[in-house]
Design a protein around this motif. Structure first.
Motif, PDB file in Angstrom:
ATOM      1  N   LEU A  63     -12.558   5.644   5.935  1.00 34.30           N
ATOM      2  CA  LEU A  63     -11.204   5.107   6.076  1.00 34.30           C
ATOM      3  C   LEU A  63     -10.800   5.018   7.540  1.00 34.30           C
ATOM      4  O   LEU A  63     -10.102   4.080   7.944  1.00 34.30           O
ATOM      5  N   CYS A  64     -11.223   5.980   8.336  1.00 35.53           N
ATOM      6  CA  CYS A  64     -10.920   5.949   9.758  1.00 35.53           C
ATOM      7  C   CYS A  64     -11.542   4.714  10.404  1.00 35.53           C
ATOM      8  O   CYS A  64     -10.891   4.025  11.213  1.00 35.53           O
ATOM      9  N   PHE A  88      -2.387 -11.777   5.307  1.00 37.41           N
ATOM     10  CA  PHE A  88      -3.128 -11.594   4.058  1.00 37.41           C
ATOM     11  C   PHE A  88      -2.451 -10.484   3.251  1.00 37.41           C
ATOM     12  O   PHE A  88      -2.881  -9.319   3.315  1.00 37.41           O
ATOM     13  N   PRO A  89      -1.382 -10.805   2.497  1.00 36.78           N
ATOM     14  CA  PRO A  89      -0.601  -9.762   1.811  1.00 36.78           C
ATOM     15  C   PRO A  89      -1.421  -8.802   0.958  1.00 36.78           C
ATOM     16  O   PRO A  89      -1.173  -7.586   1.016  1.00 36.78           O
ATOM     17  N   PRO A  90      -2.403  -9.263   0.155  1.00 36.55           N
ATOM     18  CA  PRO A  90      -3.179  -8.283  -0.630  1.00 36.55           C
ATOM     19  C   PRO A  90      -3.950  -7.305   0.252  1.00 36.55           C
ATOM     20  O   PRO A  90      -4.034  -6.113  -0.060  1.00 36.55           O
ATOM     21  N   VAL A  97      -1.976   1.336   1.545  1.00 40.66           N
ATOM     22  CA  VAL A  97      -2.318   2.436   0.638  1.00 40.66           C
ATOM     23  C   VAL A  97      -3.395   3.316   1.269  1.00 40.66           C
ATOM     24  O   VAL A  97      -3.334   4.553   1.197  1.00 40.66           O
ATOM     25  N   ALA A  98      -4.394   2.682   1.897  1.00 39.56           N
ATOM     26  CA  ALA A  98      -5.463   3.447   2.547  1.00 39.56           C
ATOM     27  C   ALA A  98      -4.908   4.330   3.662  1.00 39.56           C
ATOM     28  O   ALA A  98      -5.311   5.492   3.806  1.00 39.56           O
ATOM     29  N   LEU A 137       6.266   9.815   2.589  1.00 40.07           N
ATOM     30  CA  LEU A 137       7.407   9.099   2.015  1.00 40.07           C
ATOM     31  C   LEU A 137       7.848   7.956   2.921  1.00 40.07           C
ATOM     32  O   LEU A 137       8.190   6.863   2.441  1.00 40.07           O
ATOM     33  N   LEU A 138       7.847   8.188   4.231  1.00 37.64           N
ATOM     34  CA  LEU A 138       8.245   7.126   5.163  1.00 37.64           C
ATOM     35  C   LEU A 138       7.259   5.965   5.133  1.00 37.64           C
ATOM     36  O   LEU A 138       7.656   4.795   5.098  1.00 37.64           O
ATOM     37  N   LEU A 139       5.953   6.273   5.156  1.00 36.21           N
ATOM     38  CA  LEU A 139       4.947   5.211   5.083  1.00 36.21           C
ATOM     39  C   LEU A 139       5.077   4.413   3.795  1.00 36.21           C
ATOM     40  O   LEU A 139       4.961   3.178   3.795  1.00 36.21           O
ATOM     41  N   THR A 140       5.334   5.105   2.692  1.00 38.93           N
ATOM     42  CA  THR A 140       5.488   4.418   1.407  1.00 38.93           C
ATOM     43  C   THR A 140       6.720   3.529   1.414  1.00 38.93           C
ATOM     44  O   THR A 140       6.685   2.388   0.934  1.00 38.93           O
TER      45      THR A 140
END
Length: 203
Positions: A63-64, A88-90, A97-98, A137-140
């Motif tokens: 992921l990094c 590219f929205p998807p 999410v990653a 929570l902020l990232l979400t």
């Protein structure tokens, strides 16, 4: 096994400064001289220094790399006034999410390190876990808020539709909250670093 404190000290230092590059931007025209991909280079180095002590960090390497390569490509494309972000929205949703998972697990591992090495009576591990939760929570919230505005739409609290004004105000509030949390995350990591000051023998 006796830990190599110098290696742990260096790893936590790199992680702390990584978040400086992630959350603080200085732009010269269209160029951000504190690019996000440097954050992931530093986190890659931090993982290399810390993974022997916290084995779960090894699982974050792919992921990094993914997040770092995308951030680097976006920075290069921005030089030509064509940022990848929002095109590219998807892909943007997948990367959001990653990133949420990556940073959540990273600070979970930092909290484990703190719990293992902090002096009796200190609760840095609990503090890091609380910051991890707020950060997640902020990232979400940012991901959910920006998802209805693809293709790099600029949100504003002064122009546009009511929905865009509201979204712009919310994003401004989230940005301010994110700045505070970013500083607290950095201070938390610098506090963790103190536990790993190299001993005279290692020096």
């Amino acid at each position: 096994m006796i830990p190599n404190h110098e290696r742990l000290y260096r790893g936590v230092s790199h992680a702390a400064w990584a978040y400086f590059f992630l959350y603080f931007n200085i732009n010269l025209g269209s160029i951000n001289i504190l690019p996000d991909f440097v954050c992931y280079l530093l986190l890659w180095s931090a993982i290399g220094c810390l993974e022997e002590e916290e084995r779960d960090l090894t699982l974050l390497r792919p992921l990094c790399v993914l997040l770092g390569v995308w951030a680097g490509a976006d920075w290069v494309f921005t030089l030509f006034q064509e940022p990848l972000d929002g095109q590219f929205p998807p892909v943007d949703l997948f990367l959001a999410v990653a990133a949420i998972y990556f940073h959540f697990q990273l600070f979970t591992d930092f909290a484990h390190l703190a719990a293992r090495y902090q002096p009796p009576g200190e609760e840095l591990d609990r503090s890091l876990l609380r910051l991890r939760t707020v950060h997640t929570l902020l990232l979400t919230a940012v991901a959910v808020l920006t998802w209805p505005f693809p293709n790099g739409t600029q949100l504003s609290f002064s122009d546009g539709s009511f929905q865009e004004k509201l979204a712009g105000l919310l994003l401004l509030g989230l940005a301010l909250a994110g700045l505070v949390v970013a500083l607290m995350l950095m201070f938390g990591l610098f506090s963790l670093r103190k536990y790993f000051r190299p001993t005279e023998e290692e020096t």
